[in-house]
Design an enzyme around this catalytic site. Structure first.
Site, mmCIF file in Angstrom:
data_model
loop_
_atom_site.group_PDB
_atom_site.id
_atom_site.type_symbol
_atom_site.label_atom_id
_atom_site.label_comp_id
_atom_site.label_asym_id
_atom_site.label_seq_id
_atom_site.Cartn_x
_atom_site.Cartn_y
_atom_site.Cartn_z
ATOM 1 N N SER A 1 -13.862 -48.141 18.603
ATOM 2 C CA SER A 1 -14.268 -49.310 19.391
ATOM 3 C C SER A 1 -14.711 -48.835 20.767
ATOM 4 C CB SER A 1 -13.066 -50.242 19.557
ATOM 5 O OG SER A 1 -13.347 -51.243 20.521
ATOM 6 N N TYR B 1 -4.273 -51.279 21.712
ATOM 7 C CA TYR B 1 -5.529 -51.203 20.952
ATOM 8 C C TYR B 1 -6.400 -50.051 21.466
ATOM 9 C CZ TYR B 1 -9.816 -52.900 18.641
ATOM 10 O OH TYR B 1 -10.957 -53.011 17.881
HETATM 11 P P1 NAP Z 1 -11.603 -58.274 10.698
HETATM 12 O O1 NAP Z 1 -12.635 -59.219 10.188
HETATM 13 O O2 NAP Z 1 -10.287 -58.790 11.143
HETATM 14 O O3 NAP Z 1 -11.401 -57.134 9.597
HETATM 15 C C1 NAP Z 1 -10.313 -56.262 9.576
HETATM 16 C C2 NAP Z 1 -9.870 -56.116 8.146
HETATM 17 O O4 NAP Z 1 -8.805 -55.153 8.070
HETATM 18 C C3 NAP Z 1 -9.303 -57.426 7.565
HETATM 19 O O5 NAP Z 1 -9.759 -57.580 6.247
HETATM 20 C C4 NAP Z 1 -7.803 -57.194 7.620
HETATM 21 O O6 NAP Z 1 -7.046 -57.985 6.716
HETATM 22 C C5 NAP Z 1 -7.755 -55.707 7.278
HETATM 23 N N1 NAP Z 1 -6.478 -55.122 7.659
HETATM 24 C C6 NAP Z 1 -5.747 -55.356 8.780
HETATM 25 N N2 NAP Z 1 -4.612 -54.647 8.752
HETATM 26 C C7 NAP Z 1 -4.625 -53.941 7.596
HETATM 27 C C8 NAP Z 1 -3.722 -53.022 6.995
HETATM 28 N N3 NAP Z 1 -2.578 -52.690 7.593
HETATM 29 N N4 NAP Z 1 -4.051 -52.497 5.795
HETATM 30 C C9 NAP Z 1 -5.200 -52.820 5.174
HETATM 31 N N5 NAP Z 1 -6.088 -53.688 5.687
HETATM 32 C C10 NAP Z 1 -5.809 -54.244 6.881
HETATM 33 O O7 NAP Z 1 -12.178 -57.474 11.947
HETATM 34 P P2 NAP Z 1 -13.564 -56.689 12.200
HETATM 35 O O8 NAP Z 1 -14.063 -57.180 13.486
HETATM 36 O O9 NAP Z 1 -14.440 -56.679 11.010
HETATM 37 O O10 NAP Z 1 -12.981 -55.217 12.449
HETATM 38 C C11 NAP Z 1 -13.249 -54.098 11.631
HETATM 39 C C12 NAP Z 1 -13.005 -52.840 12.439
HETATM 40 O O11 NAP Z 1 -13.906 -52.793 13.550
HETATM 41 C C13 NAP Z 1 -11.594 -52.771 13.040
HETATM 42 O O12 NAP Z 1 -11.115 -51.437 12.977
HETATM 43 C C14 NAP Z 1 -11.822 -53.173 14.482
HETATM 44 O O13 NAP Z 1 -10.822 -52.679 15.342
HETATM 45 C C15 NAP Z 1 -13.190 -52.574 14.748
HETATM 46 N N6 NAP Z 1 -13.906 -53.196 15.863
HETATM 47 C C16 NAP Z 1 -14.223 -54.531 15.871
HETATM 48 C C17 NAP Z 1 -14.912 -55.059 16.973
HETATM 49 C C18 NAP Z 1 -15.288 -56.508 17.053
HETATM 50 O O14 NAP Z 1 -15.773 -56.922 18.126
HETATM 51 N N7 NAP Z 1 -15.140 -57.312 16.022
HETATM 52 C C19 NAP Z 1 -15.263 -54.237 18.035
HETATM 53 C C20 NAP Z 1 -14.923 -52.897 17.986
HETATM 54 C C21 NAP Z 1 -14.258 -52.379 16.897
HETATM 55 P P3 NAP Z 1 -6.442 -59.388 7.295
HETATM 56 O O15 NAP Z 1 -7.638 -60.267 7.474
HETATM 57 O O16 NAP Z 1 -5.497 -59.853 6.252
HETATM 58 O O17 NAP Z 1 -5.758 -59.044 8.599
#
Ligand code: NAP
Length: 250
Positions: free
Chosen positions: A138, A151
């Protein structure tokens, strides 16, 4: 169809960036396994995309779950070509108000999880002499923000973990690289703005922090992940690619 015949694993592929990555990989001809804690959502993505995708319940914080996921993947396929460590958990909390459980949840999901996945998925890649691992960090892993010690600490650790692994793996034929998204319009962003007193104002503020004047989409991040999955990135080892609309260019 640049990933035709490749076997890919995308953790947390049931929503947001992970789901967009699964869709992109399938469009490019890959088969995908989704280890996720949310089986209902993961099964929905799998049934939407047909035979090329399947899901398995796996909490990336738990070694026994990760080991079982690796056993299923290597039982089904002779080799895994691409591993995307995408599953993530966020937290906005002051360092002195955070509980030990909250710290552990974030560090265990965002940093220990990718290590466990590498521990159980990468050795057979090394044996095969090829593979690509993509860690999703991130912009919080690159610059400081308030309320972000857990985080940001986990995501910053993941950047350095990627570089360390890149050196350990350099001569093996297995590549490992890192994508650092900026503000991306997903469920994670919705959850963060839900915590703010005025959700619309919070979204406006977030868009304003991006020099391009808008949030990114999950599909735009999936494009960068696809680059590291494909042979076009053959010279990338330990690369850290920002996909953040100019945020870290400031
Ligand atoms: P998201 O929609 O919440 O997706 C995260 C996924 O990971 C969800 O399906 C979640 O399941 C699953 N997950 C969480 N804890 C887990 C565990 N212990 N074991 C297996 N699966 C697990 O969020 P996203 O925005 O797509 O994020 C994806 C990645 O990008 C993450 O690593 C996040 O930190 C990174 N990121 C996101 C952003 C942003 O602005 N969105 C920015 C920078 C980086 P549940 O839904 O059941 O929790």
């Amino acid at each position: 169809m640049r990933l035709k015949g490749l076997n890919c694993v995308v953790t947390g592929g049931s929503s947001g960036i992970g789901a967009a990555t699964v869709r992109r990989f399938v469009e490019e001809g890959a088969e995908v396994l989704i280890p996720d804690i949310d089986m209902e959502a993961a099964d929905r993505v799998a049934s939407e995309l047909g035979d090329a995708v399947s899901a398995i319940k796996c909490d990336v914080r738990i070694e026994a779950d990760v080991k079982a996921a690796a056993a299923i993947a290597y039982d089904r396929w002779e080799k895994v070509d691409v591993l995307v460590n995408n599953a993530g958990s966020e937290l906005n909390r002051a360092y002195d108000e955070m509980t030990e459980d909250e710290w552990d949840r974030v560090l265990n999901t965002d940093l220990k999880g990718p290590w466990l996945m590498c521990k159980h998925f990468v050795p057979p890649m090394v044996k095969a002499g090829s593979g690509s691992v993509i860690n999703i960090s991130s912009l919080n892993g690159l610059v400081g923000f308030p309320l972000s010690t857990a985080y940001g600490g986990a995501k910053g650790g993941l950047v350095v973990f990627t570089r360390d692994m890149a050196i350990e793996l350099a001569a093996t034929g297995v590549r490992i690289n890192c994508v650092c998204p900026g503000v991306i319009d997903t469920g994670m962003m919705e959850r963060w703005t839900d915590l703010m007193p005025d959700k619309n104002e919070a979204k406006k503020m977030l868009k304003g922090t991006m020099p391009i004047g808008r949030m990114g989409t999950a599909e735009e991040v999936a494009g960068a992940i696809y680059f590291f999955a494909s042979a076009d990135s053959s010279l990338c080892q330990g690369s850290v690619l920002t996909v953040d609309g100019g945020f870290t260019a400031q």
